[in-house]
Design a protein around this motif. Structure first.
Motif, PDB file in Angstrom:
ATOM      1  N   LEU A   4       0.699  -1.339  -0.119  1.00 46.63           N
ATOM      2  CA  LEU A   4       0.170  -0.005   0.135  1.00 46.63           C
ATOM      3  C   LEU A   4       0.558   1.095   0.004  1.00 46.63           C
ATOM      4  O   LEU A   4       0.060   2.404  -0.421  1.00 46.63           O
ATOM      5  N   LYS A   5       2.247   1.176   0.342  1.00 48.21           N
ATOM      6  CA  LYS A   5       3.152   2.095   0.511  1.00 48.21           C
ATOM      7  C   LYS A   5       2.759   3.191  -0.837  1.00 48.21           C
ATOM      8  O   LYS A   5       2.919   4.403  -0.542  1.00 48.21           O
ATOM      9  N   ASP A   6       2.799   2.522  -1.968  1.00 43.58           N
ATOM     10  CA  ASP A   6       2.914   3.399  -3.244  1.00 43.58           C
ATOM     11  C   ASP A   6       1.534   3.459  -3.804  1.00 43.58           C
ATOM     12  O   ASP A   6       1.608   4.080  -5.015  1.00 43.58           O
ATOM     13  N   LYS A   7       0.521   3.037  -3.052  1.00 44.19           N
ATOM     14  CA  LYS A   7      -0.759   2.931  -3.947  1.00 44.19           C
ATOM     15  C   LYS A   7      -1.748   3.686  -3.089  1.00 44.19           C
ATOM     16  O   LYS A   7      -2.711   4.232  -3.513  1.00 44.19           O
ATOM     17  N   ALA A   8      -1.559   4.177  -1.614  1.00 45.51           N
ATOM     18  CA  ALA A   8      -2.522   4.677  -0.890  1.00 45.51           C
ATOM     19  C   ALA A   8      -1.807   5.898  -0.263  1.00 45.51           C
ATOM     20  O   ALA A   8      -0.601   6.060   0.101  1.00 45.51           O
ATOM     21  N   LEU A   9      -2.893   6.966   0.177  1.00 46.36           N
ATOM     22  CA  LEU A   9      -2.634   8.171   0.564  1.00 46.36           C
ATOM     23  C   LEU A   9      -3.761   8.443   1.587  1.00 46.36           C
ATOM     24  O   LEU A   9      -4.875   8.300   1.376  1.00 46.36           O
ATOM     25  N   SER A  10      -3.464   9.160   2.662  1.00 38.92           N
ATOM     26  CA  SER A  10      -4.487   9.806   3.514  1.00 38.92           C
ATOM     27  C   SER A  10      -4.573  11.311   3.418  1.00 38.92           C
ATOM     28  O   SER A  10      -3.756  11.865   2.987  1.00 38.92           O
ATOM     29  N   LEU A  11      -6.024  11.561   4.007  1.00 37.19           N
ATOM     30  CA  LEU A  11      -5.778  13.255   3.874  1.00 37.19           C
ATOM     31  C   LEU A  11      -4.771  13.886   4.672  1.00 37.19           C
ATOM     32  O   LEU A  11      -4.220  15.005   4.472  1.00 37.19           O
ATOM     33  N   ARG A  12      -4.679  13.311   6.046  1.00 37.79           N
ATOM     34  CA  ARG A  12      -3.626  14.016   6.860  1.00 37.79           C
ATOM     35  C   ARG A  12      -2.221  13.747   6.031  1.00 37.79           C
ATOM     36  O   ARG A  12      -1.257  14.855   6.419  1.00 37.79           O
ATOM     37  N   MET A  13      -1.765  12.700   5.692  1.00 38.41           N
ATOM     38  CA  MET A  13      -0.371  12.899   4.693  1.00 38.41           C
ATOM     39  C   MET A  13      -0.331  13.930   3.608  1.00 38.41           C
ATOM     40  O   MET A  13       0.619  14.630   3.601  1.00 38.41           O
ATOM     41  N   PHE A  14      -1.425  14.105   3.167  1.00 37.84           N
ATOM     42  CA  PHE A  14      -1.389  15.165   2.015  1.00 37.84           C
ATOM     43  C   PHE A  14      -1.384  16.567   2.494  1.00 37.84           C
ATOM     44  O   PHE A  14      -0.734  17.361   1.965  1.00 37.84           O
ATOM     45  N   LEU A  15      -2.246  16.798   3.545  1.00 35.61           N
ATOM     46  CA  LEU A  15      -2.451  18.054   3.954  1.00 35.61           C
ATOM     47  C   LEU A  15      -1.267  18.523   5.113  1.00 35.61           C
ATOM     48  O   LEU A  15      -1.442  19.671   5.374  1.00 35.61           O
ATOM     49  N   ASN A  16      -0.543  17.470   5.623  1.00 33.44           N
ATOM     50  CA  ASN A  16       0.402  17.577   6.900  1.00 33.44           C
ATOM     51  C   ASN A  16      -0.341  18.206   7.938  1.00 33.44           C
ATOM     52  O   ASN A  16       0.353  18.790   8.816  1.00 33.44           O
ATOM     53  N   GLU A  17      -1.818  17.585   8.192  1.00 31.21           N
ATOM     54  CA  GLU A  17      -2.245  17.987   9.545  1.00 31.21           C
ATOM     55  C   GLU A  17      -3.464  17.123   9.914  1.00 31.21           C
ATOM     56  O   GLU A  17      -3.797  16.350   8.776  1.00 31.21           O
ATOM     57  N   GLU A  18      -3.861  16.881  10.984  1.00 28.18           N
ATOM     58  CA  GLU A  18      -4.994  15.998  11.146  1.00 28.18           C
ATOM     59  C   GLU A  18      -6.289  16.495  10.641  1.00 28.18           C
ATOM     60  O   GLU A  18      -6.429  17.904  10.687  1.00 28.18           O
ATOM     61  N   VAL A  19      -7.170  15.603  10.466  1.00 31.38           N
ATOM     62  CA  VAL A  19      -8.420  16.245   9.749  1.00 31.38           C
ATOM     63  C   VAL A  19      -9.670  15.489  10.512  1.00 31.38           C
ATOM     64  O   VAL A  19      -9.445  14.520  10.951  1.00 31.38           O
ATOM     65  N   SER A  20     -10.799  16.114  10.670  1.00 27.00           N
ATOM     66  CA  SER A  20     -11.835  15.630  11.364  1.00 27.00           C
ATOM     67  C   SER A  20     -12.650  14.576  10.816  1.00 27.00           C
ATOM     68  O   SER A  20     -13.132  15.148   9.500  1.00 27.00           O
ATOM     69  N   PRO A  21     -12.709  13.358  10.934  1.00 26.53           N
ATOM     70  CA  PRO A  21     -13.607  12.422  10.157  1.00 26.53           C
ATOM     71  C   PRO A  21     -14.832  12.711  10.315  1.00 26.53           C
ATOM     72  O   PRO A  21     -15.374  12.645   9.170  1.00 26.53           O
ATOM     73  N   ALA A  22     -15.355  13.354  11.375  1.00 25.99           N
ATOM     74  CA  ALA A  22     -16.777  13.701  11.288  1.00 25.99           C
ATOM     75  C   ALA A  22     -17.042  15.045  10.218  1.00 25.99           C
ATOM     76  O   ALA A  22     -18.133  14.608   9.098  1.00 25.99           O
ATOM     77  N   ARG A  23     -16.312  15.687   9.915  1.00 22.81           N
ATOM     78  CA  ARG A  23     -16.282  16.809   9.032  1.00 22.81           C
ATOM     79  C   ARG A  23     -16.485  16.360   7.421  1.00 22.81           C
ATOM     80  O   ARG A  23     -17.053  16.685   6.809  1.00 22.81           O
TER      81      ARG A  23
END
Length: 286
Positions: A175-194
């Motif tokens: 998954l290292k080269d295939k997956a990304l999270s919003l936190r990884m992209f934005l360099n900050e934590e994201v609200s799952p509820a939002r």
């Protein structure tokens, strides 16, 4: 005070989501919040099976969990669902449309996720046909749609299950080269509820358009505008024999239009239905 406020932990985000959506008087979704469940799809299936003959479950009933202990993806694959890292949710629909049009809801969900992510974070999220949501070349979302008919009814229950990579700090292995999270992209934590609330609102809007035409006519232009396959070379792994062509976008029924060279050397257009064949092209498997 909400459970999220009491704990300050992301494992309570489904309860926060419930509060947010309940504050919207005209909201379509009703949330069943859970910290942990085997699978949000399975939770809704259990509720369907428990119904008595005269009972029904409402459209928009949504199971949301901070963790899945037995999450699953397409083709029986396991979907990794660790506590507090991603948003896992599934909702019920009762669309009065031809059975063959139900698969379009998966594409509709992919569009809704991409539009919500772009609306909140200007992330440049796009779609790999039919429903993979990607940022750059990496996937941020998985979608699994299942349909069930109860005895004596003509309108199916459709479960649309979604997992969005929200606060995963990293991915290992394949998954290292295939997956990304919003936190990884934005360099900050994201609200799952939002993000989940935004996705659900966007889906409710797109779903109403879908019901008006009973196909993807009214959303096709928006879908094709963020389709990374469009105007790209693709290789179609057809059981009858692979071939190459140029993807031109989806039609009203969610089929991918591909122009290929015919036997006489002239271009011919073929339409590929999701699930029938594999398409390889930009970013590998699509």
């Amino acid at each position: 005070m909400s459970p999220a406020g009491e704990t300050g932990c992301f494992d309570a985000w489904p309860f926060e989501l419930k509060e947010v959506l309940e504050s919207e008087a005209d909201g379509f979704f009703t949330v069943l919040p859970m910290r942990s469940v085997d699978s949000t799809n399975e939770e809704l299936k259990r509720r369907i099976r428990a119904l008595k003959d005269s009972e029904e479950l409402p459209e928009g009933l949504t199971a949301a969990a901070a963790e899945q202990t037995a999450g699953k993806g397409r083709l029986g694959r396991t979907w990794e669902s660790p506590m507090g890292e991603s948003a896992y949710f599934s909702f019920l629909l009762r669309p009065s449309v031809p059975v063959e049009n139900i698969s379009m809801l998966t594409l509709l969900m992919g569009l809704s996720v991409a539009e919500a992510v772009n609306g909140l974070y200007h992330a440049g999220a796009s779609i790999k046909w039919p429903n993979d949501v990607v940022i750059g070349s990496k996937k941020i979302c998985g979608i699994l749609t299942e349909a069930f008919f109860r005895k004596g009814t003509d309108i199916p229950y459709v479960i649309v299950g979604t997992g969005i990579n929200v606060n995963n700090p990293s991915f290992d292995g394949e998954l290292k080269d295939k997956a990304l999270s919003l936190r990884m992209f934005l360099n900050e934590e994201v609200s799952p509820a939002r993000i989940t609330a935004s996705v659900l609102r966007r889906f409710a809007f797109n779903y109403q358009h879908f019901l008006e035409k009973r196909d993807l006519h009214t959303v096709k232009e928006r879908y094709n505008a963020i389709l990374v396959n469009k105007e790209r070379d693709v290789r179609v792994e057809d059981p009858a024999g692979p071939y190459t062509g140029i993807a031109r976008g989806i039609d009203d029924f969610g089929r991918l239009a591909v122009d290929r060279a015919g036997e006489d050397g002239r271009s011919e257009r073929v339409y590929i239905s999701s699930g029938e064949v594999s398409v390889r092209g930009l970013y590998g498997y699509v």
